[in-house]
Design a protein around this motif. Structure first.
Motif, PDB file in Angstrom:
ATOM      1  N   ASP A   1      10.318  -3.292  -4.110  1.00  0.00           N
ATOM      2  CA  ASP A   1       9.187  -3.199  -5.035  1.00  0.00           C
ATOM      3  C   ASP A   1       9.162  -4.327  -6.046  1.00  0.00           C
ATOM      4  O   ASP A   1       8.092  -4.766  -6.463  1.00  0.00           O
ATOM      5  CB  ASP A   1       9.212  -1.863  -5.783  1.00  0.00           C
ATOM      6  CG  ASP A   1       8.902  -0.691  -4.884  1.00  0.00           C
ATOM      7  OD1 ASP A   1       8.252  -0.888  -3.837  1.00  0.00           O
ATOM      8  OD2 ASP A   1       9.312   0.439  -5.227  1.00  0.00           O
TER       9      ASP A   1
ATOM     10  N   ALA B   1       8.731   5.196   7.678  1.00  0.00           N
ATOM     11  CA  ALA B   1       7.995   6.170   6.872  1.00  0.00           C
ATOM     12  C   ALA B   1       8.768   7.473   6.697  1.00  0.00           C
ATOM     13  O   ALA B   1       8.633   8.143   5.673  1.00  0.00           O
ATOM     14  CB  ALA B   1       6.639   6.440   7.497  1.00  0.00           C
TER      15      ALA B   1
ATOM     16  N   LEU C   1      11.527   6.240   4.012  1.00  0.00           N
ATOM     17  CA  LEU C   1      10.962   5.581   2.829  1.00  0.00           C
ATOM     18  C   LEU C   1       9.435   5.650   2.867  1.00  0.00           C
ATOM     19  O   LEU C   1       8.764   4.631   3.082  1.00  0.00           O
ATOM     20  CB  LEU C   1      11.429   4.120   2.784  1.00  0.00           C
ATOM     21  CG  LEU C   1      12.936   3.882   2.776  1.00  0.00           C
ATOM     22  CD1 LEU C   1      13.250   2.407   2.950  1.00  0.00           C
ATOM     23  CD2 LEU C   1      13.561   4.427   1.497  1.00  0.00           C
ATOM     24  N   PRO C   2       8.855   6.825   2.646  1.00  0.00           N
ATOM     25  CA  PRO C   2       7.405   6.976   2.792  1.00  0.00           C
ATOM     26  C   PRO C   2       6.580   6.162   1.795  1.00  0.00           C
ATOM     27  O   PRO C   2       5.409   5.878   2.050  1.00  0.00           O
ATOM     28  CB  PRO C   2       7.170   8.474   2.600  1.00  0.00           C
ATOM     29  CG  PRO C   2       8.371   8.968   1.879  1.00  0.00           C
ATOM     30  CD  PRO C   2       9.504   8.071   2.267  1.00  0.00           C
ATOM     31  N   SER C   3       7.182   5.752   0.691  1.00  0.00           N
ATOM     32  CA  SER C   3       6.418   5.009  -0.312  1.00  0.00           C
ATOM     33  C   SER C   3       6.380   3.500  -0.067  1.00  0.00           C
ATOM     34  O   SER C   3       5.700   2.774  -0.782  1.00  0.00           O
ATOM     35  CB  SER C   3       6.979   5.291  -1.703  1.00  0.00           C
ATOM     36  OG  SER C   3       8.310   4.819  -1.776  1.00  0.00           O
ATOM     37  N   VAL C   4       7.095   3.026   0.946  1.00  0.00           N
ATOM     38  CA  VAL C   4       7.113   1.585   1.225  1.00  0.00           C
ATOM     39  C   VAL C   4       5.753   1.145   1.734  1.00  0.00           C
ATOM     40  O   VAL C   4       5.195   1.742   2.662  1.00  0.00           O
ATOM     41  CB  VAL C   4       8.214   1.237   2.245  1.00  0.00           C
ATOM     42  CG1 VAL C   4       8.060  -0.203   2.733  1.00  0.00           C
ATOM     43  CG2 VAL C   4       9.582   1.440   1.642  1.00  0.00           C
ATOM     44  N   THR C   5       5.216   0.110   1.111  1.00  0.00           N
ATOM     45  CA  THR C   5       3.900  -0.395   1.506  1.00  0.00           C
ATOM     46  C   THR C   5       3.950  -1.778   2.137  1.00  0.00           C
ATOM     47  O   THR C   5       2.984  -2.201   2.754  1.00  0.00           O
ATOM     48  CB  THR C   5       2.954  -0.444   0.292  1.00  0.00           C
ATOM     49  OG1 THR C   5       3.539  -1.293  -0.704  1.00  0.00           O
ATOM     50  CG2 THR C   5       2.722   0.950  -0.274  1.00  0.00           C
TER      51      THR C   5
END
Length: 133
Positions: free
Chosen positions: A44, A81, A84-88
């Motif tokens: 991030d 996902a 780490l589901p918040s990884v964009t």
């Protein structure tokens, strides 16, 4: 061309990971794994320049119980996902090339950590078993 999401590539890599859980020295499985591409989450705090610079890859480091540090990589977006589901953002990198540049410290590599075929290698294992370039 196969991508990490193509069923043929994903199946071959998962089969290789499963084989390595039983026989860590299986050269065919190691070659398949080293020749695959993995998704590396972009931390991030990485700048856009760091996230897209083809000459460098910012490694996300997770602290494990006992203080051990590991870099998570994934064979597909679905695998990433799950853990780490918040990884964009992520980088697609040849695993053999990543292993050839792996730091000499005690940093481990974990492939598909949340799956039944997940595999973790210490820094020596990464360099000696997967480095191909």
């Amino acid at each position: 061309m196969d991508t990490p999401e193509s069923p043929r590539t994903t199946t071959a890599v998962r089969d290789a990971l499963t084989t390595l859980l039983v026989d860590a020295e299986d050269t065919d499985a190691l070659d398949t794994l080293a020749g695959s591409e993995v998704l590396i989450p972009v931390p991030d705090d990485a700048t856009d320049e760091d996230a897209t610079d083809p000459g460098t890859v910012a490694l996300p480091v997770l602290e494990q119980p006992g203080g051990r540090q590991t870099v998570p990589v994934f064979t597909s977006e679905g695998e990433m996902a799950e853990l780490l589901p918040s990884v964009t953002r992520y980088r697609l990198v040849p695993l053999g090339a990543l292993a050839a540049q792996w730091p000499a410290d005690e940093l481990s590599l974990t492939i598909d950590a949340s799956s039944p075929h997940g595999l973790t290698l210490d820094s020596h294992g990464v360099r000696s078993r997967l480095a191909r370039f």
